[in-house]
Scaffold this motif. Structure first.
Motif, PDB file in Angstrom:
ATOM      1  N   LEU A 170      43.992  38.045  31.298  1.00 12.10           N
ATOM      2  CA  LEU A 170      42.657  37.437  31.387  1.00 12.10           C
ATOM      3  C   LEU A 170      41.567  38.228  32.357  1.00 12.10           C
ATOM      4  CD1 LEU A 170      43.224  33.701  30.960  1.00 12.10           C
ATOM      5  CD2 LEU A 170      43.403  35.423  29.251  1.00 12.10           C
ATOM      6  N   VAL A 171      40.549  38.585  31.971  1.00 11.40           N
ATOM      7  CA  VAL A 171      39.686  39.271  32.961  1.00 11.40           C
ATOM      8  C   VAL A 171      38.600  38.274  33.194  1.00 11.40           C
ATOM      9  CG1 VAL A 171      38.393  41.447  33.642  1.00 11.40           C
ATOM     10  CG2 VAL A 171      40.689  41.622  32.297  1.00 11.40           C
ATOM     11  N   PHE A 172      38.004  37.905  34.251  1.00 16.24           N
ATOM     12  CA  PHE A 172      36.935  37.152  34.592  1.00 16.24           C
ATOM     13  C   PHE A 172      36.001  38.049  35.803  1.00 16.24           C
ATOM     14  CE2 PHE A 172      40.351  34.258  33.844  1.00 16.24           C
ATOM     15  CZ  PHE A 172      39.586  33.254  33.276  1.00 16.24           C
ATOM     16  N   ASN A 173      34.709  37.495  35.430  1.00 19.97           N
ATOM     17  CA  ASN A 173      33.853  38.270  36.568  1.00 19.97           C
ATOM     18  C   ASN A 173      34.287  37.558  38.163  1.00 19.97           C
ATOM     19  OD1 ASN A 173      31.860  39.695  35.226  1.00 19.97           O
ATOM     20  ND2 ASN A 173      31.005  37.941  34.391  1.00 19.97           N
ATOM     21  N   ARG A 174      34.237  38.377  38.994  1.00 20.38           N
ATOM     22  CA  ARG A 174      34.563  38.086  40.074  1.00 20.38           C
ATOM     23  C   ARG A 174      34.011  36.721  40.883  1.00 20.38           C
ATOM     24  NH1 ARG A 174      33.816  38.288  45.657  1.00 20.38           N
ATOM     25  NH2 ARG A 174      31.813  39.297  45.413  1.00 20.38           N
ATOM     26  N   LEU A 175      32.734  36.524  40.440  1.00 25.62           N
ATOM     27  CA  LEU A 175      32.103  35.252  41.069  1.00 25.62           C
ATOM     28  C   LEU A 175      32.141  33.908  39.937  1.00 25.62           C
ATOM     29  CD1 LEU A 175      29.117  37.021  42.907  1.00 25.62           C
ATOM     30  CD2 LEU A 175      31.078  36.283  43.805  1.00 25.62           C
ATOM     31  N   ASP A 176      32.658  34.407  38.890  1.00 24.63           N
ATOM     32  CA  ASP A 176      32.706  33.167  38.085  1.00 24.63           C
ATOM     33  C   ASP A 176      33.304  31.912  38.725  1.00 24.63           C
ATOM     34  OD1 ASP A 176      31.907  34.435  35.854  1.00 24.63           O
ATOM     35  OD2 ASP A 176      33.869  34.804  34.994  1.00 24.63           O
ATOM     36  N   ASP A 177      32.960  30.518  38.156  1.00 30.27           N
ATOM     37  CA  ASP A 177      33.088  29.656  39.032  1.00 30.27           C
ATOM     38  C   ASP A 177      33.168  28.446  37.924  1.00 30.27           C
ATOM     39  OD1 ASP A 177      33.534  27.587  40.700  1.00 30.27           O
ATOM     40  OD2 ASP A 177      31.912  27.468  41.797  1.00 30.27           O
ATOM     41  N   GLY A 178      33.996  27.670  37.700  1.00 29.16           N
ATOM     42  CA  GLY A 178      33.969  26.363  36.676  1.00 29.16           C
ATOM     43  C   GLY A 178      34.665  26.920  35.388  1.00 29.16           C
ATOM     44  N   ASP A 179      34.077  25.988  34.495  1.00 24.69           N
ATOM     45  CA  ASP A 179      34.608  26.175  33.254  1.00 24.69           C
ATOM     46  C   ASP A 179      34.158  27.804  32.368  1.00 24.69           C
ATOM     47  OD1 ASP A 179      36.190  23.635  32.610  1.00 24.69           O
ATOM     48  OD2 ASP A 179      34.427  22.781  33.020  1.00 24.69           O
ATOM     49  N   VAL A 180      34.556  28.749  32.831  1.00 31.58           N
ATOM     50  CA  VAL A 180      34.116  29.933  32.252  1.00 31.58           C
ATOM     51  C   VAL A 180      35.182  30.553  31.522  1.00 31.58           C
ATOM     52  CG1 VAL A 180      33.072  32.234  32.880  1.00 31.58           C
ATOM     53  CG2 VAL A 180      32.827  30.193  34.452  1.00 31.58           C
ATOM     54  N   PHE A 181      34.710  30.954  30.204  1.00 27.54           N
ATOM     55  CA  PHE A 181      35.720  31.793  29.520  1.00 27.54           C
ATOM     56  C   PHE A 181      35.771  33.110  29.960  1.00 27.54           C
ATOM     57  CE2 PHE A 181      37.176  33.704  25.249  1.00 27.54           C
ATOM     58  CZ  PHE A 181      38.228  32.668  24.958  1.00 27.54           C
ATOM     59  N   PRO A 182      36.859  33.602  29.672  1.00 34.76           N
ATOM     60  CA  PRO A 182      37.394  34.894  30.196  1.00 34.76           C
ATOM     61  C   PRO A 182      36.636  36.260  29.352  1.00 34.76           C
ATOM     62  CG  PRO A 182      39.398  34.118  29.793  1.00 34.76           C
ATOM     63  CD  PRO A 182      38.241  33.202  29.087  1.00 34.76           C
ATOM     64  N   LEU A 183      35.930  37.400  30.198  1.00 39.39           N
ATOM     65  CA  LEU A 183      35.501  38.231  29.666  1.00 39.39           C
ATOM     66  C   LEU A 183      36.139  39.149  28.725  1.00 39.39           C
ATOM     67  CD1 LEU A 183      33.702  39.808  32.802  1.00 39.39           C
ATOM     68  CD2 LEU A 183      32.485  38.559  30.928  1.00 39.39           C
ATOM     69  N   ARG A 184      37.554  39.184  28.753  1.00 38.61           N
ATOM     70  CA  ARG A 184      38.520  40.106  28.000  1.00 38.61           C
ATOM     71  C   ARG A 184      39.662  39.253  27.950  1.00 38.61           C
ATOM     72  NH1 ARG A 184      34.848  43.489  29.861  1.00 38.61           N
ATOM     73  NH2 ARG A 184      36.063  43.851  31.906  1.00 38.61           N
ATOM     74  N   ILE A 185      40.523  39.455  27.089  1.00 44.66           N
ATOM     75  CA  ILE A 185      41.753  38.918  26.894  1.00 44.66           C
ATOM     76  C   ILE A 185      42.801  39.886  26.282  1.00 44.66           C
ATOM     77  CG2 ILE A 185      43.388  37.113  25.928  1.00 44.66           C
ATOM     78  CD1 ILE A 185      40.950  35.208  25.687  1.00 44.66           C
ATOM     79  N   ILE A 186      43.561  40.524  27.132  1.00 44.79           N
ATOM     80  CA  ILE A 186      44.593  41.269  26.631  1.00 44.79           C
ATOM     81  C   ILE A 186      45.914  40.602  25.991  1.00 44.79           C
ATOM     82  CG2 ILE A 186      46.116  43.368  26.887  1.00 44.79           C
ATOM     83  CD1 ILE A 186      44.190  44.125  29.147  1.00 44.79           C
ATOM     84  N   ASN A 187      45.986  40.350  24.634  1.00 46.17           N
ATOM     85  CA  ASN A 187      46.939  39.640  24.084  1.00 46.17           C
ATOM     86  C   ASN A 187      47.507  40.015  22.662  1.00 46.17           C
ATOM     87  OD1 ASN A 187      47.318  37.137  22.132  1.00 46.17           O
ATOM     88  ND2 ASN A 187      48.186  36.682  24.118  1.00 46.17           N
ATOM     89  N   GLY A 188      48.674  39.990  22.296  1.00 47.89           N
ATOM     90  CA  GLY A 188      49.223  40.373  21.101  1.00 47.89           C
ATOM     91  C   GLY A 188      50.517  41.327  20.973  1.00 47.89           C
ATOM     92  N   PRO A 189      50.881  41.446  19.697  1.00 51.76           N
ATOM     93  CA  PRO A 189      52.445  42.075  19.375  1.00 51.76           C
ATOM     94  C   PRO A 189      52.221  43.432  20.030  1.00 51.76           C
ATOM     95  CG  PRO A 189      51.748  40.836  17.626  1.00 51.76           C
ATOM     96  CD  PRO A 189      50.601  40.777  18.359  1.00 51.76           C
ATOM     97  N   ARG A 190      51.367  44.192  19.799  1.00 52.36           N
ATOM     98  CA  ARG A 190      51.093  45.599  20.371  1.00 52.36           C
ATOM     99  C   ARG A 190      51.227  45.877  21.831  1.00 52.36           C
ATOM    100  NH1 ARG A 190      46.281  48.649  18.276  1.00 52.36           N
ATOM    101  NH2 ARG A 190      47.405  50.428  18.889  1.00 52.36           N
ATOM    102  N   THR A 191      50.699  44.657  22.705  1.00 46.09           N
ATOM    103  CA  THR A 191      50.915  44.721  24.119  1.00 46.09           C
ATOM    104  C   THR A 191      52.309  44.720  24.622  1.00 46.09           C
ATOM    105  OG1 THR A 191      50.734  42.549  24.380  1.00 46.09           O
ATOM    106  CG2 THR A 191      48.693  43.639  24.134  1.00 46.09           C
ATOM    107  N   GLY A 192      53.102  44.009  24.081  1.00 46.40           N
ATOM    108  CA  GLY A 192      54.595  44.163  24.273  1.00 46.40           C
ATOM    109  C   GLY A 192      54.700  42.897  25.413  1.00 46.40           C
TER     110      GLY A 192
END
Length: 285
Positions: A170-192
């Protein structure tokens, strides 16, 4: 049982060569469970988490033998419950601690019973739990953590051990605080990815390096590897580079990763080999 200690080795140490210096003894307040350690070159300090004491300990860079910590973060306001990994942002003077349902950020010079200055909140309601790997990109201003996607049905079919989760980056903005959804999610079968143990970030290039342990309960599990992704990767994408573990390589059960930009090296601790492996990796520097 082995005595809790921190060993400092020469960079070019090989084979059975002993450490240059040991930090050990009652005054250190170290415990037998030290799953992560960080060094801050700017301040010449060493940081380690003690999950049993629910504390973060800071030592001088030249500490040895029965040295006392120079600072301790500990107390009910900290919300430190069992954290055994951490990251240090030497540019912004912060310590980042993943704790499952949340990721806590403390002031680097904090001492005593200090509350976090920011908190990334996970949990089932937000769809993720941090597994323990964490890194900071203070060039592009991101915080990265490994995570179990609690809304991913695949985790219900995993075997015991680490393979029950830690299936995402999961990638977040460095200054995110609280209930913040990730900017990017690396996930799935191709990732291994199915069981990240620790990670490191190379801020200048924007790279995320992970060690996949696959299953902590098996001496030599299949599917272990060290993988590298861009900080801007998103979705089901394979790693840009991958160092395979068992079978076919000396790497058997990678647990921790660290980067040495001065010598363009990748360091991997292997808990089956009881060794630290050093790879030349100029591509990510």
């Amino acid at each position: 049982m082995a005595h809790p200690q921190i060993a400092v080795f020469a960079r070019l140490a090989k084979g059975g060569e002993g450490p240059r210096r040991l930090i050990f003894g009652q005054n250190t307040l170290l415990s037998r469970t030290m799953h992560d350690i960080r060094y801050n070159e700017r301040r010449d300090e060493i940081y380690v988490a003690n999950p049993f004491a629910q504390a973060i300990l800071t030592f001088r860079g030249d500490a040895g033998r029965d040295s006392k910590p120079i600072r301790i973060i500990q107390g009910p306001k900290t919300r430190l419950i069992g954290g055994d990994t951490l990251e240090v942002d030497a540019v912004n003077d912060e310590i980042i601690v993943p704790l499952g349902r949340e990721v806590l950020v403390f002031p680097l010079l904090g001492e005593g019973d200090v509350a976090p200055i920011r908190t990334l909140k996970g949990g089932d309601e937000n769809g993720w739990r941090s597994g323990g790997g964490v890194g900071v990109d203070n060039v592009h201003e991101f915080i990265v953590t490994d995570a179990t996607r609690t809304d991913d049905p695949r985790i219900q079919t995993r075997e015991r051990g680490y393979a029950r989760g830690r299936n995402s980056i999961l990638v977040f903005n460095r200054l995110d605080d609280g209930d913040v959804f990730p900017l990017r999610i690396i996930n799935g079968p191709r990732t291994g990815i199915n069981a990240i143990r620790q990670m490191a970030v190379q801020p200048e290039g924007g790279w995320v390096v992970i060690a996949q342990i696959s299953n902590g309960g098996i001496p030599e599990p299949e599917g272990t590897f060290v993988g590298v992704w861009s900080i801007y990767d998103d979705g089901d994408v394979p790693p840009r580079w991958r160092i395979e573990g068992k079978p076919g390589n000396i790497l058997k059960k990678p647990r921790g990763v660290a980067l040495n930009p001065n010598h363009k090296e990748l360091l991997v601790s292997d808990m089956r080999l009881n060794a630290v492996l050093t790879f030349s990796f100029p591509e990510i520097f």
